[in-house]
Design an enzyme around this catalytic site. Structure first.
Site, short mmCIF file in Angstrom:
data_model
loop_
_atom_site.label_atom_id
_atom_site.label_comp_id
_atom_site.label_asym_id
_atom_site.label_seq_id
_atom_site.Cartn_x
_atom_site.Cartn_y
_atom_site.Cartn_z
N HIS A 110 12.38 -21.16 -8.30
CA HIS A 110 13.10 -22.41 -8.05
C HIS A 110 13.17 -23.34 -9.26
O HIS A 110 13.85 -24.36 -9.21
CB HIS A 110 12.48 -23.14 -6.84
CG HIS A 110 13.49 -23.83 -5.97
ND1 HIS A 110 13.19 -24.30 -4.72
CD2 HIS A 110 14.80 -24.15 -6.19
CE1 HIS A 110 14.27 -24.88 -4.20
NE2 HIS A 110 15.26 -24.80 -5.07
N HIS A 135 8.23 -26.76 0.20
CA HIS A 135 7.61 -27.57 -0.86
C HIS A 135 8.61 -28.60 -1.38
O HIS A 135 9.82 -28.39 -1.27
CB HIS A 135 7.19 -26.68 -2.03
CG HIS A 135 6.43 -25.45 -1.62
ND1 HIS A 135 7.05 -24.24 -1.39
CD2 HIS A 135 5.11 -25.27 -1.40
CE1 HIS A 135 6.13 -23.35 -1.04
NE2 HIS A 135 4.94 -23.94 -1.03
N ASP A 137 8.62 -29.50 -4.71
CA ASP A 137 8.91 -29.13 -6.11
C ASP A 137 9.19 -30.35 -6.98
O ASP A 137 10.07 -30.34 -7.84
CB ASP A 137 10.09 -28.14 -6.17
CG ASP A 137 9.77 -26.82 -5.48
OD1 ASP A 137 8.59 -26.56 -5.19
OD2 ASP A 137 10.71 -26.04 -5.22
N ASP A 239 11.43 -19.74 1.11
CA ASP A 239 10.13 -20.02 1.74
C ASP A 239 10.18 -21.20 2.71
O ASP A 239 9.18 -21.52 3.36
CB ASP A 239 9.01 -20.15 0.71
CG ASP A 239 9.02 -21.45 -0.10
OD1 ASP A 239 9.53 -22.48 0.38
OD2 ASP A 239 8.49 -21.43 -1.24
N1 LIG Z 1 9.41 -23.26 -5.59
C1 LIG Z 1 8.23 -23.10 -5.03
N2 LIG Z 1 8.00 -22.09 -4.23
N3 LIG Z 1 7.29 -24.00 -5.34
C2 LIG Z 1 5.92 -23.99 -4.91
C3 LIG Z 1 5.16 -25.12 -5.55
C4 LIG Z 1 3.72 -25.11 -5.14
C5 LIG Z 1 2.87 -26.24 -5.72
N4 LIG Z 1 3.28 -27.51 -5.19
C6 LIG Z 1 2.93 -26.26 -7.26
O1 LIG Z 1 3.25 -27.25 -7.84
O2 LIG Z 1 2.67 -25.27 -7.88
MN LIG Z 2 11.11 -24.40 -3.99
MN LIG Z 3 9.03 -23.40 -1.78
#
Ligand SMILES: NC(=[NH2+])NCCC[C@H](N)C(=O)O
Ligand SMILES: [Mn+2]
Ligand SMILES: [Mn+2]
Length: 313
Positions: A110, A135, A137, A239
């Site tokens: 992502h 999330h 992000d 996800d």
């Molecule tokens: N695009 C995703 N699946 N992101 C997951 C991020 C998980 C977590 N908040 C991180 O900063 O690492």
């Molecule tokens: Mn994401």
């Molecule tokens: Mn995600």
């Protein structure tokens, strides 16, 4: 017959598939194989079947952009590679958008949204972003724990957090009031603070349970697109779906969107006629068993079809 009644897209309505085999925004191998599996599952023909002119110039070869020495900057992992790839993705997405085509970016992780949304906003400065994800992000270089850039694209697009010169090409064109989330259930403490401080509208799974998905999508659109006249960029992280529906992804979180809730969001965005760009990211065909991979790739294709006009009746 055009697939979308759109004020933005040119005839013949064209979806430009941009395959982005890219994984450096996180640490699990295989997410770079996502776009290859989605295309091999027949996505191109499926979209043509819906009435689109479909272009696909092959998957991008990001190796040329790789850097031999890419040490972390602060906590950020692979910062130069992630930045360069996204700068090139922004140009490709922006080019298609400027020609009145609908770019469909297949990830890949992502972090690619840094590029895709920059590309969209370059052509449509008033576009709104609907971000479907477990999330947010939205970590900054200061708040990130993991250092994974796929957990940070939104903060770069909003211009939050420490400025990292390597990412200086990203113009902070996204305004907090033009962003809305649906499907959230795993938000870091620092991210919760950022959401509050910037008054970012977010519908977690709690709101989906409370109001139902129909009402949530309506409220989300009312927030970012009150007059239903602004272009929409839909960024869909697979996800967001429950792991029982989409198991093959790098950061699964239980308690997610059902198959129908995910599709409903796509169908409702399609019905606005305002969609100008679509991302489908975080499909990782190296995770879990063959059955899980097929399930995830199949649901990914069907979400894309729903956003591009497949109806149940
Ligand atoms: N695009 C995703 N699946 N992101 C997951 C991020 C998980 C977590 N908040 C991180 O900063 O690492
Ligand atoms: Mn994401
Ligand atoms: Mn995600």
């Amino acid at each position: 017959m055009s697939p979308i009644k759109s004020p933005f897209l040119k005839e013949p309505q064209t979806v430009a598939i941009i395959g982005c085999p890219f994984s450096a925004g996180q640490q699990r191998l295989g997410v770079d194989k996502g776009p290859i599996h989605l295309v091999e599952a027949g996505l191109t023909d499926q979209l043509a079947e819906l009435g689109w002119r479909v272009t696909f110039d092959g998957h991008h070869q990001f190796e040329e952009l790789s850097v031999t020495d890419d040490p972390p900057i602060g906590k950020l992992r692979n910062p130069r590679f992630v930045s360069r790839v996204n700068e090139s993705v922004a140009k490709v997405v922006g080019g298609h958008a400027a020609r009145g085509e609908l770019p469909l970016t297949l990830g890949g992780d992502h972090s690619l949204a840094m590029g895709t949304i920059s590309g969209t906003l370059g052509t449509y400065p008033n576009a709104c972003v609907i971000w479907i994800d477990a999330h947010t992000d939205i970590n900054t270089p200061e708040t990130t724990d993991s250092g994974n850039l796929h957990g940070m694209p939104v903060s770069f697009l909003l211009g939050l957090g420490a400025k990292v010169p390597e990412f200086g090409w990203i113009k902070p064109l996204l305004k907090a009031e033009r962003l809305v989330y649906i499907g959230l259930r795993d938000i870091d403490a620092g991210e919760k603070r950022i959401l509050r401080e910037n008054k970012i509208k977010a519908f977690s799974m709690h709101e989906v349970d409370k109001y139902g998905i129909g009402k949530v999508v309506e409220m989300a659109l009312d927030h970012v697109n009150p007059n239903r006249d602004l272009p929409v960029h839909l960024s869909f992280d697979i996800d967001a779906l429950d792991p029982s529906v989409a198991p093959s992804t790098g950061t699964p979180v239980r308690g997610g969107l059902t198959f129908r809730e995910g599709h409903y969001i796509c169908e409702a965005v399609y019905e606005t006629g305002l969609l100008v760009a679509l991302d489908l990211v975080e499909v990782n065909p190296h995770l879990e068993d063959e059955f899980s991979v097929n399930k995830t790739v199949t649901v990914g294709c069907s979400l894309v079809r729903a956003a591009l006009g497949e109806t149940l009746l």
